[in-house]
Design a protein around this motif. Structure first.
Motif, short mmCIF file in Angstrom:
data_model
loop_
_atom_site.label_atom_id
_atom_site.label_comp_id
_atom_site.label_asym_id
_atom_site.label_seq_id
_atom_site.Cartn_x
_atom_site.Cartn_y
_atom_site.Cartn_z
N GLY A 302 45.91 45.15 52.40
CA GLY A 302 46.94 46.14 51.98
C GLY A 302 46.60 47.61 51.88
O GLY A 302 47.46 48.52 51.59
N THR A 303 45.21 47.89 52.17
CA THR A 303 44.63 49.12 52.11
C THR A 303 44.89 50.03 53.47
O THR A 303 44.62 50.92 53.34
N GLY A 304 45.18 49.16 54.54
CA GLY A 304 45.36 49.96 55.62
C GLY A 304 46.93 49.88 56.22
O GLY A 304 47.42 49.26 55.51
N ILE A 321 42.94 39.97 48.60
CA ILE A 321 43.73 41.04 47.69
C ILE A 321 43.05 41.93 47.06
O ILE A 321 42.04 41.66 46.31
N ASP A 322 43.08 43.40 47.71
CA ASP A 322 42.04 44.23 47.35
C ASP A 322 42.33 44.70 45.76
O ASP A 322 43.22 44.48 45.17
N ARG A 323 40.85 44.98 45.20
CA ARG A 323 40.93 45.37 43.74
C ARG A 323 41.94 46.39 43.15
O ARG A 323 42.47 46.51 42.15
N SER A 324 42.27 47.30 44.19
CA SER A 324 43.09 48.20 43.64
C SER A 324 44.73 47.85 43.50
O SER A 324 45.23 48.59 42.95
N PHE A 325 44.99 46.79 43.88
CA PHE A 325 46.09 46.13 43.40
C PHE A 325 46.10 45.11 42.34
O PHE A 325 46.92 45.11 41.31
N VAL A 326 44.88 44.64 42.19
CA VAL A 326 44.72 43.65 41.28
C VAL A 326 44.56 44.40 39.81
O VAL A 326 44.94 44.07 38.60
N GLU A 356 40.40 40.14 44.25
CA GLU A 356 39.11 40.81 43.88
C GLU A 356 39.15 41.55 42.96
O GLU A 356 40.35 42.23 42.55
N GLY A 357 38.04 41.76 42.25
CA GLY A 357 37.84 42.88 41.11
C GLY A 357 38.75 42.58 39.74
O GLY A 357 39.04 43.22 39.02
N ILE A 358 38.90 41.09 39.53
CA ILE A 358 39.46 40.68 38.20
C ILE A 358 38.35 40.96 37.38
O ILE A 358 37.32 40.58 36.95
N GLU A 359 38.97 41.93 36.13
CA GLU A 359 37.93 42.08 34.89
C GLU A 359 38.59 41.72 33.62
O GLU A 359 37.68 41.78 32.67
N THR A 360 39.65 41.20 33.55
CA THR A 360 40.21 41.07 32.24
C THR A 360 40.91 39.56 32.12
O THR A 360 41.31 39.22 33.34
#
Length: 406
Positions: A302-304, A321-326, A356-360
């Motif tokens: 999704g970033t390109g 799925i890129d962290r910028s969307f998560v 990716e990038g799940i933090e909560t």
């Protein structure tokens, strides 16, 4: 008085006198070295140009008279007048996101936007993010610059290690896979992250040495997990240079076979930029990898601009799925819709999905609700050496049971 803002020059741009004064007081209370305040974009621009030192962060409203925040941010970026910006506005989230994207395209570092009113906790979060990202973007400002000769010495001395970041099932929390990441255990500087050595390696053709050393270590770890009865897979990031080597799949298969490990235990992660380096040779290499049973994952989806074309031409088995969307999926409607659409598309294409990038916990629950398969991120674990994974798994099972299980 606290000193989170020590050494920083921060400007507040706000047309409301009371809100501008409150924000400036907050910045002073947390110890900012210089606090500047302006009533609109034109006022801010004149002050910044006249200021003798660098402006680190500009906290700006958008809807202001004379010169709005959008025009101000463009001037800041084009004239390189500040390091970073923060949108502090009550406007629609989609509009704010568009402005942030505009600023990033201009090359301006964008920090998490702040909803009014500005508070100490919100500003502390902004400053923490600024320092972290500034260090990541400018590693040479914090420590010495490495040469190809330095890296070669590190390779020869066996200083490069494989660390793993686990991926777990969103349905039951079970540990099913990990992403392999390179770390340099430098004798003087400690653990060095890939951003400081991979670009140098790719320019000096050292990336092949690192990759094959890492592959041998990964396969040995896979064999150990296999002997323990563990059904685990490992994801490996591929360099553009390796994708151009059409003999690489055969060599990789032979290494796994030598250790008695099936090719299905390894996933090769590909980004759009990697594939586009030399498309014809890359497609040949990827086709051979898939024919031999390796899994293929499309990373940073999704970033390109041509991800859908890549999905159509490459036999991927997984979509990341890129962290910028998560990030902010529970607060930004746009993020949620994009993620939900990607998950639905992946299911139709029979691809597994990794967020990716799940933090909560909130992000975990929303992704589980949307039907995503796997989770990766700081909520689950940071990257770690092989030796630390048993202890992590024990703690993770307890964390999942107490916090995340239904």
């Amino acid at each position: 008085m606290t000193n989170e803002g020590e050494g920083l020059t921060i400007m507040v741009v706000e047309d409301n006198d009371f809100q501008r004064a409150v924000a400036a007081k907050v910045l002073e209370d947390i110890g900012c070295e210089h606090v500047m305040a302006a009533r609109n974009g034109q006022d801010a621009l004149e002050q910044i140009v006249a200021h003798p030192d660098r402006i680190h962060i500009v906290v700006s409203d958008l809807d202001m008279p004379e010169m709005d925040g959008v025009e101000l941010l463009r001037h800041l970026a084009e004239r390189k007048l500040a390091d970073a910006m923060v949108v502090a506005s009550a406007l629609d989230a989609a509009l704010i996101h568009t402005v942030e994207d505009m600023a990033e395209e201009h090359g301006l570092q964008v920090l998490t936007n702040v909803k009014k009113p500005v508070t100490r906790e919100k500003i502390r979060g902004v400053i923490e993010q600024y320092r972290k990202e500034h260090r990541a973007r400018n590693p040479d400002a914090y420590s010495g610059v490495f040469t190809a000769e330095d890296i070669q010495e590190g390779l020869d001395a066996g200083q490069f290690q494989v660390w793993y970041q686990p991926k777990v099932s969103l349905s039951d929390g079970s540990w099913l896979a990990s992403e392999a990441l390179a770390r340099w255990d430098h004798p003087e500087q400690g653990v060095v992250m890939p951003g400081r050595f991979v670009p140098i390696m790719e320019k000096s053709s050292l990336i092949d040495q690192l990759t094959w050393k890492q592959v041998h270590a990964i396969v040995e770890d896979l064999r150990n997990w296999q002997l323990q009865g563990r059904d685990l897979t490992v994801a490996v990031n591929l360099s553009p240079l390796l994708l151009e080597d059409v003999s690489m799949p055969q060599k990789l298969e032979e290494i796994l076979a030598h250790h008695g490990v099936s090719t299905c235990r390894m996933t090769l992660e590909i980004t759009e930029n990697v594939v586009m380096k030399n498309l014809a040779r890359s497609l040949e290499t990827l086709a051979r990898l898939r024919m031999k049973g390796f899994n293929l994952s499309i990373d940073d989806f999704g970033t390109g601009f041509s991800n859908f074309q890549q999905l159509n031409r490459i036999p991927f088995t997984e979509l990341k799925i890129d962290r910028s969307f998560v990030s902010d999926i529970t607060h930004k409607t746009t993020n949620r819709i994009i993620v939900e659409s990607n998950i639905d598309m992946a299911k139709r294409l029979r691809l597994s999905t990794v967020a990716e990038g799940i933090e909560t916990e909130e992000e975990w629950n929303k992704l589980k609700e949307l039907g995503c398969d796997y989770a990766q991120g700081f909520l689950v674990a940071r990257a770690m050496p092989y030796s630390q994974m048993p202890e992590w798994e024990k703690n993770w099972k307890e964390q999942f049971k107490s916090q995340l299980s239904d």
